[in-house]
Design a protein around this motif. Sequence first.
Motif, short mmCIF file in Angstrom:
data_model
loop_
_atom_site.label_atom_id
_atom_site.label_comp_id
_atom_site.label_asym_id
_atom_site.label_seq_id
_atom_site.Cartn_x
_atom_site.Cartn_y
_atom_site.Cartn_z
N GLU A 1 -15.54 -2.63 5.62
CA GLU A 1 -16.47 -1.89 4.76
C GLU A 1 -15.74 -1.44 3.49
OE1 GLU A 1 -19.76 -1.38 4.73
OE2 GLU A 1 -19.95 -2.63 6.52
N SER A 2 -16.23 -1.94 2.35
CA SER A 2 -15.52 -1.73 1.08
C SER A 2 -15.34 -0.26 0.75
CB SER A 2 -16.24 -2.45 -0.05
OG SER A 2 -17.58 -2.01 -0.16
N GLY A 3 -16.35 0.56 0.99
CA GLY A 3 -16.20 1.99 0.70
C GLY A 3 -15.15 2.64 1.57
N ALA A 4 -15.13 2.29 2.86
CA ALA A 4 -14.13 2.82 3.77
C ALA A 4 -12.73 2.37 3.36
CB ALA A 4 -14.43 2.40 5.20
N ILE A 5 -12.62 1.14 2.88
CA ILE A 5 -11.33 0.64 2.42
C ILE A 5 -10.85 1.44 1.21
CG2 ILE A 5 -10.12 -1.34 1.44
CD1 ILE A 5 -12.02 -3.14 3.05
N LEU A 6 -11.75 1.71 0.27
CA LEU A 6 -11.37 2.47 -0.92
C LEU A 6 -10.87 3.86 -0.55
CD1 LEU A 6 -14.20 1.56 -3.46
CD2 LEU A 6 -11.89 0.64 -3.36
N VAL A 7 -11.55 4.52 0.37
CA VAL A 7 -11.14 5.86 0.80
C VAL A 7 -9.79 5.78 1.51
CG1 VAL A 7 -11.70 7.82 2.29
CG2 VAL A 7 -13.49 6.73 0.92
N TYR A 8 -9.62 4.79 2.36
CA TYR A 8 -8.35 4.63 3.08
C TYR A 8 -7.19 4.44 2.11
CZ TYR A 8 -4.75 2.60 6.08
OH TYR A 8 -3.57 2.33 6.73
N LEU A 9 -7.38 3.56 1.13
CA LEU A 9 -6.31 3.29 0.18
C LEU A 9 -6.02 4.50 -0.70
CD1 LEU A 9 -7.26 -0.35 -0.90
CD2 LEU A 9 -5.36 0.35 0.58
N ALA A 10 -7.08 5.22 -1.10
CA ALA A 10 -6.88 6.42 -1.92
C ALA A 10 -6.10 7.48 -1.15
CB ALA A 10 -8.23 6.97 -2.38
N GLU A 11 -6.42 7.65 0.12
CA GLU A 11 -5.71 8.64 0.92
C GLU A 11 -4.29 8.19 1.24
OE1 GLU A 11 -8.35 9.28 4.20
OE2 GLU A 11 -9.59 10.72 3.07
N LYS A 12 -4.10 6.89 1.37
CA LYS A 12 -2.77 6.35 1.64
C LYS A 12 -1.83 6.56 0.45
CE LYS A 12 -0.45 1.88 2.48
NZ LYS A 12 0.29 2.19 3.73
N THR A 13 -2.38 6.39 -0.77
CA THR A 13 -1.55 6.45 -1.97
C THR A 13 -1.57 7.80 -2.66
OG1 THR A 13 -3.37 5.63 -3.34
CG2 THR A 13 -1.87 3.99 -2.40
N GLY A 14 -2.63 8.57 -2.42
CA GLY A 14 -2.77 9.85 -3.11
C GLY A 14 -3.22 9.72 -4.55
N VAL A 15 -3.84 8.58 -4.89
CA VAL A 15 -4.35 8.38 -6.26
C VAL A 15 -5.81 7.98 -6.20
CG1 VAL A 15 -2.09 7.76 -7.16
CG2 VAL A 15 -3.61 5.97 -6.34
N LEU A 16 -6.49 8.17 -7.34
CA LEU A 16 -7.90 7.82 -7.51
C LEU A 16 -8.83 8.62 -6.60
CD1 LEU A 16 -7.71 3.94 -7.92
CD2 LEU A 16 -7.77 5.67 -9.71
N MET A 17 -8.31 9.73 -6.07
CA MET A 17 -9.10 10.64 -5.25
C MET A 17 -8.50 12.03 -5.36
SD MET A 17 -11.69 10.96 -2.99
CE MET A 17 -11.91 9.44 -2.06
N PRO A 18 -9.24 13.02 -5.85
CA PRO A 18 -8.70 14.38 -5.97
C PRO A 18 -8.31 14.94 -4.60
CG PRO A 18 -10.74 14.17 -7.21
CD PRO A 18 -10.62 12.93 -6.36
N SER A 19 -7.36 15.85 -4.62
CA SER A 19 -6.92 16.46 -3.37
C SER A 19 -7.72 17.71 -3.01
CB SER A 19 -5.43 16.82 -3.46
OG SER A 19 -5.19 17.70 -4.55
#
Length: 228
Positions: free
Chosen positions: A67-85
Amino acid sequence: MIDLYTAATPNGHKVSVALEEMGLPYTVHPIDLASGEQKQPWFLKLNPNGRIPVIVDREADDFAVFESGAILVYLAEKTGVLMPSDVKGRSRVMQWLMFQMGGVGPMMGQANVFFRYFPEKIQPAIDRYQNESRRLFEVLDAQLAQTEWLAGDALSVADIANWCWVRTHRWSGVSVDGLTHLQRWLDAMKARPACQRGVAVPVKVQSLVEDDKGSAAFIAQAQKMVQR
């Protein structure tokens, strides 16, 4: 290292653009959708729904995410970028990400099916999905009149998700005329080198976005995929 199983579709591009923006190393595994490779048993072990994209995180015990949305969230949380904390900032991004997942993608996808791929023209269906896609574009335009990026003053996975679909508006038969803020945002995203690289994965299909060159062959393949 990330293994990316993908094809040249808006949903596939969402993940390759994100990987490029994040600077994560990844290996591309193109999936032949027209032949039904995504329905083979080995792929269904990665995604029981038989759809691209899928990633496998080799650094996390070969953890698979579909699921593309789930992948985006996973990658953002993995890297700490493209998603506010912070909670509110993260919520804003998630709202616009879900807007794409539940609205822009499904409506444009159905517009593509009825406008481009169905053998007969069912005009009420075409009108329904094109009009709803345009309405959603107007919602995006209104938001972008207030903020530089969809969730505020910083690029996020929400921008990537929405852009990878909205950039193909011509293929869906939906105009962006008069939506000046949306057009500004489209141009800003298109100018980003990471976005340019990401939408060339696994192959470049830019002509289908900007003109009809090669569209007949693409439509023939898409018609097979619609029937699967």
